[in-house]
Design a protein around this motif. Sequence first.
Motif, PDB file in Angstrom:
ATOM      1  N   ASN A  36      10.360  30.237 -29.087  1.00 36.80           N
ATOM      2  CA  ASN A  36       8.995  30.153 -28.571  1.00 36.80           C
ATOM      3  C   ASN A  36       8.587  28.696 -28.413  1.00 36.80           C
ATOM      4  O   ASN A  36       8.836  27.886 -29.315  1.00 36.80           O
ATOM      5  N   PRO A  37       7.949  28.335 -27.309  1.00 33.92           N
ATOM      6  CA  PRO A  37       7.321  27.016 -27.277  1.00 33.92           C
ATOM      7  C   PRO A  37       6.202  26.984 -28.325  1.00 33.92           C
ATOM      8  O   PRO A  37       5.554  28.007 -28.588  1.00 33.92           O
ATOM      9  N   THR A  38       5.978  25.837 -28.895  1.00 35.70           N
ATOM     10  CA  THR A  38       4.891  25.727 -29.868  1.00 35.70           C
ATOM     11  C   THR A  38       3.542  25.815 -29.173  1.00 35.70           C
ATOM     12  O   THR A  38       2.609  26.430 -29.670  1.00 35.70           O
ATOM     13  N   THR A  39       3.448  25.205 -28.002  1.00 33.84           N
ATOM     14  CA  THR A  39       2.200  25.170 -27.240  1.00 33.84           C
ATOM     15  C   THR A  39       2.518  24.874 -25.791  1.00 33.84           C
ATOM     16  O   THR A  39       3.587  24.336 -25.475  1.00 33.84           O
ATOM     17  N   LEU A  40       1.594  25.209 -24.904  1.00 34.89           N
ATOM     18  CA  LEU A  40       1.700  24.838 -23.491  1.00 34.89           C
ATOM     19  C   LEU A  40       0.523  23.953 -23.083  1.00 34.89           C
ATOM     20  O   LEU A  40       0.184  23.850 -21.914  1.00 34.89           O
ATOM     21  N   ASP A  41      -0.088  23.323 -24.059  1.00 36.46           N
ATOM     22  CA  ASP A  41      -1.157  22.343 -23.832  1.00 36.46           C
ATOM     23  C   ASP A  41      -0.512  20.968 -23.683  1.00 36.46           C
ATOM     24  O   ASP A  41       0.141  20.491 -24.622  1.00 36.46           O
ATOM     25  N   PRO A  42      -0.654  20.295 -22.537  1.00 38.60           N
ATOM     26  CA  PRO A  42       0.010  19.002 -22.336  1.00 38.60           C
ATOM     27  C   PRO A  42      -0.309  17.957 -23.405  1.00 38.60           C
ATOM     28  O   PRO A  42       0.509  17.072 -23.661  1.00 38.60           O
ATOM     29  N   ALA A  43      -1.461  18.067 -24.024  1.00 42.24           N
ATOM     30  CA  ALA A  43      -1.820  17.098 -25.063  1.00 42.24           C
ATOM     31  C   ALA A  43      -0.915  17.205 -26.276  1.00 42.24           C
ATOM     32  O   ALA A  43      -0.779  16.234 -27.040  1.00 42.24           O
ATOM     33  N   MET A  52       9.331  21.781 -19.980  1.00 46.75           N
ATOM     34  CA  MET A  52       9.970  22.463 -18.852  1.00 46.75           C
ATOM     35  C   MET A  52       9.056  23.542 -18.285  1.00 46.75           C
ATOM     36  O   MET A  52       8.915  23.682 -17.057  1.00 46.75           O
ATOM     37  N   ILE A  53       8.415  24.313 -19.159  1.00 47.52           N
ATOM     38  CA  ILE A  53       7.509  25.361 -18.706  1.00 47.52           C
ATOM     39  C   ILE A  53       6.202  24.752 -18.193  1.00 47.52           C
ATOM     40  O   ILE A  53       5.666  25.172 -17.154  1.00 47.52           O
ATOM     41  N   ALA A  54       5.701  23.734 -18.884  1.00 45.52           N
ATOM     42  CA  ALA A  54       4.462  23.077 -18.459  1.00 45.52           C
ATOM     43  C   ALA A  54       4.590  22.494 -17.054  1.00 45.52           C
ATOM     44  O   ALA A  54       3.611  22.465 -16.293  1.00 45.52           O
ATOM     45  N   ALA A  55       5.783  22.033 -16.688  1.00 45.97           N
ATOM     46  CA  ALA A  55       5.988  21.464 -15.356  1.00 45.97           C
ATOM     47  C   ALA A  55       5.711  22.478 -14.254  1.00 45.97           C
ATOM     48  O   ALA A  55       5.364  22.097 -13.129  1.00 45.97           O
ATOM     49  N   LYS A  56       5.862  23.768 -14.550  1.00 47.57           N
ATOM     50  CA  LYS A  56       5.582  24.822 -13.561  1.00 47.57           C
ATOM     51  C   LYS A  56       4.104  25.147 -13.493  1.00 47.57           C
ATOM     52  O   LYS A  56       3.626  25.718 -12.505  1.00 47.57           O
ATOM     53  N   LYS A 175      -8.758  25.191 -29.323  1.00 50.99           N
ATOM     54  CA  LYS A 175      -7.354  25.173 -29.738  1.00 50.99           C
ATOM     55  C   LYS A 175      -6.521  26.262 -29.067  1.00 50.99           C
ATOM     56  O   LYS A 175      -5.299  26.160 -28.998  1.00 50.99           O
ATOM     57  N   ASP A 176      -7.179  27.297 -28.576  1.00 53.09           N
ATOM     58  CA  ASP A 176      -6.444  28.394 -27.934  1.00 53.09           C
ATOM     59  C   ASP A 176      -5.991  28.053 -26.519  1.00 53.09           C
ATOM     60  O   ASP A 176      -5.279  28.855 -25.900  1.00 53.09           O
ATOM     61  N   PHE A 177      -6.391  26.893 -25.993  1.00 49.43           N
ATOM     62  CA  PHE A 177      -5.981  26.545 -24.639  1.00 49.43           C
ATOM     63  C   PHE A 177      -4.456  26.485 -24.516  1.00 49.43           C
ATOM     64  O   PHE A 177      -3.902  26.841 -23.479  1.00 49.43           O
ATOM     65  N   GLY A 178      -3.786  26.063 -25.557  1.00 45.58           N
ATOM     66  CA  GLY A 178      -2.328  25.979 -25.530  1.00 45.58           C
ATOM     67  C   GLY A 178      -1.646  27.326 -25.405  1.00 45.58           C
ATOM     68  O   GLY A 178      -0.481  27.410 -24.997  1.00 45.58           O
ATOM     69  N   LEU A 179      -2.363  28.401 -25.741  1.00 43.65           N
ATOM     70  CA  LEU A 179      -1.829  29.764 -25.610  1.00 43.65           C
ATOM     71  C   LEU A 179      -2.274  30.422 -24.313  1.00 43.65           C
ATOM     72  O   LEU A 179      -1.693  31.422 -23.890  1.00 43.65           O
ATOM     73  N   HIS A 180      -3.318  29.872 -23.691  1.00 51.33           N
ATOM     74  CA  HIS A 180      -3.866  30.412 -22.441  1.00 51.33           C
ATOM     75  C   HIS A 180      -4.056  29.273 -21.442  1.00 51.33           C
ATOM     76  O   HIS A 180      -5.181  28.994 -21.011  1.00 51.33           O
ATOM     77  N   PRO A 181      -2.968  28.609 -21.064  1.00 56.45           N
ATOM     78  CA  PRO A 181      -3.085  27.405 -20.249  1.00 56.45           C
ATOM     79  C   PRO A 181      -3.558  27.689 -18.824  1.00 56.45           C
ATOM     80  O   PRO A 181      -3.259  28.746 -18.254  1.00 56.45           O
TER      81      PRO A 181
END
Length: 506
Positions: A36-43, A52-56, A175-181
């Motif tokens: 699992n990625p830890t987060t998808l929040d660019p910060a 890799m996933i954030a780039a999409k 803080k939930d932004f990383g789970l709902h980007p």
Amino acid sequence: MLFNKASLLLFAVLLCGCTGRVERLDGYLYGRIGANPTTLDPAYVVDVLGGMIAAKLYNGLVRLDDNLQVVPDVARQWRVSDDGLTYTFALREDVVFHNGQRLTVDDVVYSFRRIMSPQTHSPNAWMFKNVADVKVVHTGEIEVTLKTPFAPFLKSLTMPAAYIVPRAEVERLGKDFGLHPVGTGPFALARWEPDNNIVLKKNVLYFDRPARINGIVYRIIPEDITSMTEFLTGNLDVLGVPASAYAMLTKDARYAGLVAHASGLNTFYLGLNNSRRPLDNPNLRKAIACAIDRKKILRTYLQGQGSYATSAVPSVLKGYAVADYYPYDPDRARAFLRASGIAGGVNLKFYVSAIQESIDIAEIIAHYLRQVGIGVEIRILEWSAYKVAINNGEPDMFWLSWWADYPDAENFLYPMFHSSNFGAGGNRIRYGNPQVDTLIEQARRTLAAPQREAMYKRTEDAVAIDTPAVFFWHRNEYIVTQPWIKGLRLYPIYNMDKATGIENKR
């Protein structure tokens, strides 16, 4: 060990006959990630998996083209002041977030200031340490002012930490932004089921070239053997080739022509905790380096899928070489161990993630160290817990890799070795050397390439002599695709891949 792996792969092939097909979403690309990625929040994204996933999902002001040159992304153009301190970016007017909100200059300024703010506690704050100010010039332009000239600044803005986020959504979700980007990229998050899958869907509002597939399903499969089984049964469309499967796939007529490779801008290394006993002792670190036959491991276990590393920066990013100061020599390792003067023996806590290849390599390393009298206790952690542990400096040793965020040697040297970046900032070995700090700082301010490269070499030589880590290899990347997948390619830097050129002809 190699025999056991071959047997497992044979088992995978046989198992294919009794493994069913999974129900698939039409027109989606199915791939595998190991955790699992830890987060998808660019910060807060600090690893290749999340990046890799954030780039999409996101875009930055600029991006890298196929020749590793900086080109426009959200910014349509920019200008730089003569003194190299002020960058002015004019934004496109047709960029829309996944929620339909138009991207504005306020979102860009907010995204940068958010990471710069101490209240955010962003591990990527190091990237903006040299930024004096970010402000709106007028409706369509922003201005970034640096404290001192920084030659790779534009390149650094291509990394995930510089992706633009919507202020309203971040403040709403916290803080939930990383789970709902929510971003502006060619794909949007449709579903995230931890330990199962992450589903991205095509963003029909994307301002650039639209994706040719309907979406991407990242199936979370920690075990290589399971991922191979799923690929061979057609349940995965693309797979990063495990070292254990390389020979089988490249010799199989069905798949040999479907295996692609590229030189990776990365460094795999054995991290040593320099901040406390016993690895604050340089002779012990040198003993560890001399005890391990890294060339043999590369040749046998990794089957030559990379180039031997004598330092952190891959050769493609530099025009100089660094000597192999501490090659494999078990007698010399025992001499360094005696010179360390450590009484009562040495027993080191060696942390690795729960990825089979990492566990295998840890066992090989432990075997070599025990041969010269260094005790090793291997501890295996799930990826998120593993990152927390090494960021906090818990282990004596750990196995990790650093991948280029942008194509410049500075991207390896500053985060990995500058003393201001202990922990999540990149310096997980907790190495501090005032001479190295000064050289890195001088190189960052030097705009003339020849002088900057000379400082990079001095830095790498100083680090190599100190041996704060043991560098193993710069690994090539290999992927195998199903015959119905077209247009999928490997990129030298993970965040270049927007996946817009891929087609699923199934």
